[in-house]
Design a protein around this motif. Structure first.
Motif, short mmCIF file in Angstrom:
data_model
loop_
_atom_site.label_atom_id
_atom_site.label_comp_id
_atom_site.label_asym_id
_atom_site.label_seq_id
_atom_site.Cartn_x
_atom_site.Cartn_y
_atom_site.Cartn_z
N LEU A 67 3.57 57.91 46.67
CA LEU A 67 3.24 59.24 47.17
C LEU A 67 2.92 59.10 48.64
N GLY A 68 3.56 59.92 49.45
CA GLY A 68 3.17 59.97 50.85
C GLY A 68 1.88 60.76 50.97
N VAL A 69 1.14 60.51 52.03
CA VAL A 69 -0.10 61.24 52.29
C VAL A 69 0.02 61.84 53.69
N GLU A 70 -0.15 63.15 53.77
CA GLU A 70 -0.08 63.85 55.05
C GLU A 70 -1.44 64.40 55.41
N GLY A 71 -1.59 64.79 56.67
CA GLY A 71 -2.86 65.38 57.11
C GLY A 71 -3.61 64.44 58.02
N GLU A 72 -4.93 64.38 57.87
CA GLU A 72 -5.77 63.62 58.80
C GLU A 72 -5.77 62.12 58.52
N LEU A 73 -5.15 61.70 57.43
CA LEU A 73 -5.05 60.26 57.14
C LEU A 73 -3.65 59.97 56.61
N PRO A 74 -2.64 59.92 57.52
CA PRO A 74 -1.29 59.59 57.04
C PRO A 74 -1.31 58.21 56.37
N ALA A 75 -0.74 58.14 55.19
CA ALA A 75 -0.81 56.91 54.40
C ALA A 75 0.24 56.96 53.31
N THR A 76 0.29 55.89 52.52
CA THR A 76 1.10 55.87 51.31
C THR A 76 0.23 55.37 50.17
N VAL A 77 0.30 56.06 49.06
CA VAL A 77 -0.29 55.57 47.81
C VAL A 77 0.87 54.92 47.06
N LEU A 78 0.65 53.70 46.60
CA LEU A 78 1.70 52.97 45.90
C LEU A 78 1.13 52.40 44.61
N MET A 79 1.76 52.75 43.50
CA MET A 79 1.40 52.15 42.21
C MET A 79 2.52 51.22 41.80
N ARG A 158 -0.09 44.37 61.59
CA ARG A 158 -1.10 44.15 60.54
C ARG A 158 -1.20 45.40 59.69
N THR A 159 -1.60 45.22 58.46
CA THR A 159 -1.75 46.37 57.58
C THR A 159 -3.04 46.25 56.79
N LEU A 160 -3.61 47.40 56.45
CA LEU A 160 -4.78 47.45 55.59
C LEU A 160 -4.30 47.74 54.17
N LEU A 161 -4.68 46.89 53.23
CA LEU A 161 -4.40 47.15 51.81
C LEU A 161 -5.72 47.40 51.11
N LEU A 162 -5.85 48.56 50.50
CA LEU A 162 -6.97 48.82 49.59
C LEU A 162 -6.36 48.76 48.21
N ASP A 163 -6.67 47.71 47.45
CA ASP A 163 -6.00 47.62 46.16
C ASP A 163 -6.98 47.48 45.00
N LEU A 179 -3.62 51.74 48.49
CA LEU A 179 -3.60 52.76 49.53
C LEU A 179 -3.29 52.01 50.82
N VAL A 180 -2.21 52.42 51.49
CA VAL A 180 -1.81 51.78 52.75
C VAL A 180 -1.82 52.85 53.84
N PRO A 181 -2.92 52.90 54.63
CA PRO A 181 -2.99 53.90 55.70
C PRO A 181 -2.09 53.53 56.88
N ASP A 182 -1.73 54.55 57.65
CA ASP A 182 -1.04 54.32 58.91
C ASP A 182 -1.91 53.49 59.84
N HIS A 183 -1.29 52.95 60.86
CA HIS A 183 -2.02 52.27 61.93
C HIS A 183 -3.18 53.17 62.39
N GLY A 184 -4.39 52.64 62.42
CA GLY A 184 -5.56 53.41 62.84
C GLY A 184 -6.28 54.12 61.70
N GLY A 185 -5.69 54.12 60.51
CA GLY A 185 -6.29 54.83 59.38
C GLY A 185 -7.61 54.24 58.92
N ALA A 186 -7.72 52.92 58.96
CA ALA A 186 -8.97 52.28 58.53
C ALA A 186 -10.11 52.72 59.44
N GLU A 187 -9.85 52.77 60.75
CA GLU A 187 -10.88 53.19 61.69
C GLU A 187 -11.33 54.62 61.40
N GLU A 188 -10.35 55.47 61.07
CA GLU A 188 -10.67 56.87 60.75
C GLU A 188 -11.57 56.94 59.52
#
Length: 196
Positions: A67-79, A158-163, A179-188
């Motif tokens: 699932l793509g994630v749009e809005g204030e935290l662009p990201a991808t949810v991946l199962m 580099r990428t942030l993985l929340l798994d 959950l894999v946020p776009d670059h800068g998503g972790a800081e947000e």
């Protein structure tokens, strides 16, 4: 993305992942009519090449629901689940393994479970985020993960993985949830919860 986060920040990200995954596991439990055990989530910041290795052998065949994630935290949810586990989940939903309806049933699971996760995240952070419709694909783990990471970490190597792992009780069946946020998503995320 900065090269590293301190332990307090990683703990805060793990806690976000834990609450989101807890909400997701409740949604999955309701869909399947089974108890779901939740493995302790992890938060890792990794070079792209290592991220795939962390998830398993790149040549392993895997079914991914994205699932793509749009809005204030662009990201991808991946199962991620093995094709055998994808069949088990579909049988629990009353479908025959290999049925033409399997991809759409898995997509619906991704939609409900992923949206539950994102709603929990939005509730904790105040971020306005919206999932896109799910896509289901079966391919090599390396191909699926690299394509997502390449899109999401466009400005970074580099990428942030929340798994998290959702384990279906009474079945040898689990779903890896990322959950894999776009670059800068972790800081947000960290800023929103006051641990920037």
């Amino acid at each position: 993305m900065s090269a590293s986060y301190n332990e307090t920040q990683l703990d805060a990200l793990r806690e976000l992942a834990n609450i989101g995954a807890g909400t997701a596991s409740t949604a999955l439990s309701e869909m399947l009519g089974r108890s779901i055990d939740l493995a302790v989530p992890d938060a890792r910041v990794l070079p792209m090449a290592d991220a795939v290795e962390q998830l398993g052998p790149p040549e392993q065949e895997i079914t991914g629901i994205m699932l793509g994630v749009e809005g204030e935290l662009p990201a991808t949810v991946l199962m991620l689940l093995t094709p055998e586990n994808a069949d088990k989940v579909c049988v629990m939903l009353g479908l025959e393994a290999g049925s033409d309806l399997v991809p759409s049933a898995l997509g619906e699971i991704g939609n409900v479970v992923g949206t539950s996760y994102l709603n929990a995240l939005a509730g904790m952070t105040g971020l306005a985020i919206e999932p896109t419709p799910p896509a289901t694909v079966t391919d090599f783990l390396g191909a699926i993960v690299e394509s997502i990471l390449a899109v999401r970490a466009a400005a970074s190597d580099r990428t942030l993985l929340l798994d998290s792992s959702l384990v279906i009780e009474g079945e040898d069946c689990s779903i890896v949830f990322l959950l894999v946020p776009d670059h800068g998503g972790a800081e947000e995320l960290l800023e929103r919860i006051g641990v920037a």
